[in-house]
Design an enzyme around this catalytic site. Structure first.
Site: not given
Ligand code: R5P
Length: 289
Positions: A166, A189, A216, A221-224
């Site tokens: 992002d 993002k 990052d 959560t690891g989603g990104t």
């Protein structure tokens, strides 16, 4: 100068003391049966310049309370100065009132830390560096990109592209990219402020046949990372590595990222995790030497 390794950062605190050749004062701590925190300094700190190293994860609320108790106690017991080093500062993502009525959590916490008697505040890769202006004392962000770049340099990356998932974390990708002499850039993002669901878009990156390093400030959560990884894998990336300053890795995060095709995930040891291979102590010790 003495170093106090807080209960949340025993290893990092001890390494900082060793690297600085400084005396340590340890902290005794326990939980009372009702869950309240107990802390006690095991030696005198009167008249000393103290570097307190104490991170705020896992158990962010408890660790933050310990931080306040430690700063207040150090000053109360006569420390000349207290420099608080918080390798990972929790609540930093809530830096704005995104929805009416919300707490601006990071600003509230910074006010409390200063009020407790902290003379100087240091952290690493704060989610948004600008929020440090809440403090009226000296407050400084240290950049993990320095230790991250050294680690990546030893990995034999092929034609690497350093990618921020992002725009917010682009400065990390830029610092790492410039240090490695590699191309860098960012995806876009968006996050649904109510559900937390994220969407990552990434048209600009030519990933074909390359090693892509996604950087990052933190992985929760690891989603990104998973979303960004899928896009570059579909774009033909050879190897995808994620590296973060703060590997919070809540339950299922690792599996989520691996399921998206991630080849390797790395982090610093700003918080305890299985992937924290990159030490931050040299970064901290260098600041005070
Ligand atoms: C937010 O903008 C941060 O920089 C991280 O990208 C984000 O918090 C990571 O969260 P998660 O791992 O849950 O996607």
């Amino acid at each position: 100068m003495i170093v106090v390794p807080g209960p949340a950062s025993p290893k990092v605190g001890q390494s900082v003391a060793d690297l600085m050749g400084a005396k340590k004062v340890m902290v005794e701590y326990k939980n009372f049966p009702d869950g309240e925190s107990y802390i006690r300094l095991a030696d005198s700190v009167a008249g000393e310049d103290v570097v307190l190293v104490h991170t705020t994860y896992p158990q962010p609320d408890k660790r933050l309370l310990e931080l306040l108790l430690l700063v207040d106690t150090l000053k109360d017991l006569g420390a000349s100065t207290v420099r608080a080093v918080v390798p990972y500062m929790a609540y930093a993502r809530q830096d704005t009132r995104f929805r009416d009525g919300e707490a601006v959590s990071i600003r509230a916490l910074f006010k409390l830390i200063e009020k407790a008697g902290c003379d100087e505040f240091y952290t690493i890769d704060l989610h948004k560096e600008g929020t440090l202006d809440t403090f009226t004392i000296k407050a400084k962000n240290l950049y993990a990109s320095e230790v991250i770049s050294s680690y990546l340099r030893g990995m034999g990356l092929e034609n690497p592209y350093i990618l921020s998932p992002d725009r917010g974390a682009l400065s990390i990708a830029r610092r790492v990219g410039e240090s490695l002499g590699a191309e860098y850039g960012n995806f876009e993002k968006t996050r649904d402020r109510v559900t937390g669901a994220i969407t990552v878009k990434g048209e600009k990156v030519d990933a074909r046949g390359r090693d892509v390093v996604i950087t990052d400030d933190l992985i929760s959560t690891g989603g990104t990372i998973a979303n960004a990884c899928r896009i570059v894998k579909e774009g033909g990336a050879k190897r995808v590595i994620a590296v973060c300053s703060h590997p919070l890795l809540v339950a299922g995060a690792y599996e989520r990222m691996r399921g998206a095709g991630l080849d390797e995930v790395l982090g610093t040891d700003s918080v305890d995790s299985d992937i924290g291979k990159i030490p931050v102590a040299p970064l901290i010790a260098k600041e005070f030497r």
